[in-house]
Write an enzyme that holds these catalytic residues in place. Sequence first.
Site: not given
Ligand SMILES: NC(=O)c1ccc[n+]([C@@H]2O[C@H](COP(=O)([O-])OP(=O)(O)OC[C@H]3O[C@@H](n4cnc5c(N)ncnc54)[C@H](O)[C@@H]3O)[C@@H](O)[C@H]2O)c1
Ligand SMILES: O=c1ccn([C@@H]2O[C@H](COP(=O)(O)OP(=O)(O)O[C@H]3OC[C@](O)(CO)[C@H]3O)[C@@H](O)[C@H]2O)c(=O)[nH]1
Length: 386
Positions: A211-212, A73, A182
């Site tokens: 939004n990956w 951690n 955030y």
């Molecule tokens: N998936 C997306 O679309 C998306 C969108 C915007 C930003 N991001 C950013 O990309 C990054 C990864 O996202 P993700 O979707 O893979 O999320 P995720 O939650 O699947 O992965 C994050 C990982 O970080 C680990 N982690 C968190 N705190 C920790 C700590 N203190 N020590 C060690 N490990 C720790 C968690 O256990 C988790 O496995 C994040 O920084 C997120 O903000 C992702």
């Molecule tokens: O059951 C549900 C859940 C969510 N919504 C709405 O969908 C929109 C997208 O929600 P979500 O994928 O949870 O997240 P966001 O796009 O809002 O935010 C993420 O974007 C990038 C990241 O930084 C990391 O992944 C995160 O913050 C939203 O409008 C919800 O209200 C729904 O309708 N029903």
Amino acid sequence: MATRTDLDGRPIKLMTICMIGAGGFIGSHLCEKLMSETPHKVLALDVYNDKIKHLLEPDSLPWAGRIQFHRLNIKHDSRLEGLIKMADLVINLAAICTPADYNTRPLDTIYSNFIDALPVVKYCSENNKRLIHFSTCEVYGKTIGSFLPKDSPLRQDPAYYVLKEDTSPCIFGSIEKQRWSYACAKQLIERLIYAEGAENGLEFTIVRPFNWIGPRMDFIPGIDGPSEGVPRVLACFSNNLLRREPLKLVDGGESQRTFIYIKDAIEAVLLMIENPDRANGHIFNVGNPNNEVTVRQLAEMMTKVYAKVSGETVLESPTVDVSSKEFYGEGYDDSDKRIPDMTIINKQLGWNPKTSLWDLLESTLTYQHRTYAEAIKKSIAKPSAS
Ligand SMILES: NC(=O)c1ccc[n+]([C@@H]2O[C@H](COP(=O)([O-])OP(=O)(O)OC[C@H]3O[C@@H](n4cnc5c(N)ncnc54)[C@H](O)[C@@H]3O)[C@@H](O)[C@H]2O)c1
Ligand SMILES: O=c1ccn([C@@H]2O[C@H](COP(=O)(O)OP(=O)(O)O[C@H]3OC[C@](O)(CO)[C@H]3O)[C@@H](O)[C@H]2O)c(=O)[nH]1
């Protein structure tokens, strides 16, 4: 493996990569890509490793020895600096990044996205290590257009909604709207990294994912995560479909998002890793502007695709409206629209996303059905302990 070359035709040097948060959704796909297509070594740091277990075992895997898992951690582990010192490149993915947490656990959210990332930036700067830091598209917040009257013709003008790394402002709601805890923490860590670059020469790249989505994203409540947990929308809607429940549309499902297939996005990250001269000092939007939908349209498309891949019929009422207060609690707010401008990533790395929303949902929902349908059936059949 034949000599691999970068975008400028130079041989790519073998790297040791310290990947923090390697056990999460993005980390698991990035580790998979690095193991299957490159000779680089990965020091994979996370609290969990369930999503990368298939890369760690058995010992006979072709990449055995090139990936090493360290359960730690980063909040409190003295091994962190040593592991960073062993690497050529540090990638920081660790974060709390599910919107349901932002307004309900704002302190954990701010600590995770800002305070806990500080030592990583400091160790990189002090030890001259290159850093790729994962930020978010949420740093843009709301669009300028969202403040215009609903019938304003300017709302149709891309200048009012397309999000550009070098010119768009970051527009958040008021402090009591804790949703923005955030985005604000991510923005401040971006500014700190940028300042380390400007004042101390830190070599950095900042990634803003839009939004990956894809296999292994988050969890299915009650199966591989807490029953009351609220993951991101892909997993929420998958859970509803698997359980044959209506999909919940927050505040009418009017918000718009662009979704990108995780495998397309990982291609962009690999280009950043292997082309430091083109990636250093840049902030990159990584998204697919062609895959824009409202959340309601996403629900409708996922319902159709799921019926196709599962062979199940569609419910008579496939969606239900819920208020954001009911679904997320006090302090929730939303980004209205998120279209990434792709000019910078295109110019620097020549990268473009490929996969349509329909195709990425088809492969992702096939995975969700194959992975969870049986477990859900069993959990529903099992009489609950009362
Ligand atoms: N998936 C997306 O679309 C998306 C969108 C915007 C930003 N991001 C950013 O990309 C990054 C990864 O996202 P993700 O979707 O893979 O999320 P995720 O939650 O699947 O992965 C994050 C990982 O970080 C680990 N982690 C968190 N705190 C920790 C700590 N203190 N020590 C060690 N490990 C720790 C968690 O256990 C988790 O496995 C994040 O920084 C997120 O903000 C992702
Ligand atoms: O059951 C549900 C859940 C969510 N919504 C709405 O969908 C929109 C997208 O929600 P979500 O994928 O949870 O997240 P966001 O796009 O809002 O935010 C993420 O974007 C990038 C990241 O930084 C990391 O992944 C995160 O913050 C939203 O409008 C919800 O209200 C729904 O309708 N029903």
